[in-house]
Design a protein around this motif. Sequence first.
Motif, short mmCIF file in Angstrom:
data_model
loop_
_atom_site.label_atom_id
_atom_site.label_comp_id
_atom_site.label_asym_id
_atom_site.label_seq_id
_atom_site.Cartn_x
_atom_site.Cartn_y
_atom_site.Cartn_z
N ILE A 1 -34.27 9.27 -28.16
CA ILE A 1 -33.45 8.49 -29.08
C ILE A 1 -33.22 7.08 -28.55
O ILE A 1 -33.01 6.15 -29.33
N GLY A 2 -33.25 6.92 -27.25
CA GLY A 2 -33.03 5.60 -26.68
C GLY A 2 -34.13 4.61 -26.99
O GLY A 2 -33.92 3.39 -26.91
N SER A 3 -35.29 5.11 -27.37
CA SER A 3 -36.42 4.23 -27.69
C SER A 3 -36.50 3.91 -29.18
O SER A 3 -37.44 3.26 -29.63
N LEU A 4 -35.51 4.37 -29.93
CA LEU A 4 -35.50 4.20 -31.38
C LEU A 4 -34.28 3.42 -31.84
O LEU A 4 -33.19 3.56 -31.29
N SER A 5 -34.47 2.61 -32.85
CA SER A 5 -33.34 2.10 -33.61
C SER A 5 -32.91 3.21 -34.55
O SER A 5 -33.75 3.81 -35.22
N VAL A 6 -31.61 3.47 -34.60
CA VAL A 6 -31.11 4.60 -35.39
C VAL A 6 -30.01 4.11 -36.31
O VAL A 6 -29.13 3.36 -35.89
N GLY A 7 -30.07 4.57 -37.54
CA GLY A 7 -29.06 4.17 -38.50
C GLY A 7 -28.52 5.34 -39.29
O GLY A 7 -29.15 6.39 -39.39
N TRP A 8 -27.34 5.15 -39.83
CA TRP A 8 -26.74 6.08 -40.79
C TRP A 8 -26.66 5.37 -42.14
O TRP A 8 -26.24 4.21 -42.21
N PHE A 9 -27.05 6.08 -43.17
CA PHE A 9 -26.98 5.60 -44.55
C PHE A 9 -26.26 6.66 -45.37
O PHE A 9 -26.10 7.80 -44.93
N PHE B 1 -32.73 -0.23 -30.91
CA PHE B 1 -33.22 0.46 -29.72
C PHE B 1 -32.93 -0.37 -28.48
O PHE B 1 -33.00 -1.59 -28.48
N GLY B 2 -32.50 0.33 -27.42
CA GLY B 2 -32.21 -0.33 -26.16
C GLY B 2 -30.90 -1.05 -26.11
O GLY B 2 -30.56 -1.68 -25.10
N SER B 3 -30.12 -1.00 -27.18
CA SER B 3 -28.85 -1.71 -27.24
C SER B 3 -27.71 -0.74 -27.48
O SER B 3 -27.89 0.30 -28.12
N THR B 4 -26.54 -1.09 -27.00
CA THR B 4 -25.34 -0.31 -27.30
C THR B 4 -24.42 -1.04 -28.27
O THR B 4 -23.31 -0.59 -28.52
N ASN B 5 -24.88 -2.16 -28.79
CA ASN B 5 -24.07 -2.91 -29.76
C ASN B 5 -24.32 -2.37 -31.16
O ASN B 5 -25.43 -2.47 -31.67
N PRO B 6 -23.31 -1.83 -31.80
CA PRO B 6 -23.51 -1.26 -33.13
C PRO B 6 -23.34 -2.29 -34.25
O PRO B 6 -22.72 -3.34 -34.05
N TYR B 7 -23.91 -1.97 -35.37
CA TYR B 7 -23.71 -2.74 -36.59
C TYR B 7 -23.07 -1.82 -37.62
O TYR B 7 -23.41 -0.64 -37.69
N TYR B 8 -22.16 -2.37 -38.43
CA TYR B 8 -21.47 -1.59 -39.45
C TYR B 8 -21.42 -2.36 -40.75
O TYR B 8 -21.34 -3.60 -40.77
N THR B 9 -21.42 -1.62 -41.85
CA THR B 9 -21.11 -2.26 -43.11
C THR B 9 -19.61 -2.50 -43.15
O THR B 9 -18.83 -1.78 -42.51
N ASP B 10 -19.20 -3.52 -43.88
CA ASP B 10 -17.80 -3.95 -43.85
C ASP B 10 -16.83 -2.84 -44.25
O ASP B 10 -15.73 -2.73 -43.72
N ARG C 1 -24.37 7.35 -29.40
CA ARG C 1 -25.51 8.22 -29.12
C ARG C 1 -25.42 8.77 -27.71
O ARG C 1 -24.84 8.16 -26.82
N ASP C 2 -25.98 9.95 -27.57
CA ASP C 2 -26.08 10.63 -26.28
C ASP C 2 -27.56 10.74 -25.96
O ASP C 2 -28.24 11.63 -26.49
N ASN C 3 -28.06 9.86 -25.11
CA ASN C 3 -29.50 9.84 -24.82
C ASN C 3 -29.95 11.12 -24.13
O ASN C 3 -31.06 11.59 -24.35
N ALA C 4 -29.07 11.69 -23.31
CA ALA C 4 -29.45 12.91 -22.59
C ALA C 4 -29.66 14.08 -23.54
O ALA C 4 -30.53 14.93 -23.30
N LYS C 5 -28.87 14.13 -24.61
CA LYS C 5 -28.98 15.21 -25.58
C LYS C 5 -29.84 14.84 -26.78
O LYS C 5 -30.08 15.68 -27.64
N ASN C 6 -30.27 13.58 -26.82
CA ASN C 6 -31.06 13.09 -27.95
C ASN C 6 -30.32 13.24 -29.28
O ASN C 6 -30.88 13.67 -30.29
N LEU D 1 -37.88 -1.48 -36.09
CA LEU D 1 -36.83 -2.34 -36.62
C LEU D 1 -35.90 -2.79 -35.51
O LEU D 1 -35.46 -1.99 -34.68
N SER D 2 -35.55 -4.07 -35.50
CA SER D 2 -34.71 -4.57 -34.41
C SER D 2 -33.67 -5.58 -34.84
O SER D 2 -32.59 -5.62 -34.26
N SER D 3 -33.94 -6.41 -35.84
CA SER D 3 -32.95 -7.42 -36.21
C SER D 3 -31.82 -6.78 -37.00
O SER D 3 -31.99 -5.73 -37.62
N SER D 4 -30.67 -7.45 -37.00
CA SER D 4 -29.53 -6.91 -37.74
C SER D 4 -29.84 -6.82 -39.22
O SER D 4 -29.39 -5.89 -39.90
N ALA D 5 -30.63 -7.76 -39.72
CA ALA D 5 -31.00 -7.71 -41.14
C ALA D 5 -31.88 -6.49 -41.42
O ALA D 5 -31.69 -5.78 -42.40
#
Length: 126
Positions: free
Chosen positions: A29-37, A53-62, A72-77, A102-106
Motif C-alpha cells: 500500500i505504501g507504493s500506491l496512491s490511495v483514495g476514498w470516494f 504514494f510515499g506521502s503521509t499528507n492527506p487530501y480531503y474534500t471540504d 494507512r497501516d503499511n505493515a498490514k496493507n 496518480l500523484s498531484s492533488s488534482a
Amino acid sequence: QVQLVESGGGLMHPGGSLRLSCAASGRTIGSLSVGWFRQSPGKEREFVAAFRFGSTNPYYTDSVKGRFTISRDNAKNLVYLQMNSLKPEDTAVYYCAASPILSSSADLGRLDYDFWGQGTQVTVSS
C-alpha cells in the motif's frame, strides 16, 4: 494487479462514528496512491480523501474536513477512513481506489484510479 476490499460500513445515527477499512493485496500500500470516494443514489461518484504514494499528507474534500481522517497501516496493507460526526448527507456507497501513478492533488481527486474495490454501504439515519 491490485485487489481492494472494503469493510466497516453499516447503519449509524447522526453524530456517530464509523471506521472503514480497505484491504489491499497484490502490491504494498505504501507504493500506491490511495483514495476514498463515495456515491449516493442518483449522484456521481465523488472524492472524499486520499494519500499520494510515499506521502503521509492527506487530501480531503471540504465537506469532510475536520470530521473524516484517512490513514494507512503499511505493515498490514490497510487503509482506513475514520468518519466522525456523521451526517445524513454522508450516506453513500464508499469505495477505495488505488493507483501507482496518480500523484498531484488534482489527479488524486479525479476518478482516474487504476484499481477499485466493490464498495461498502454507509447509511446515516435516525
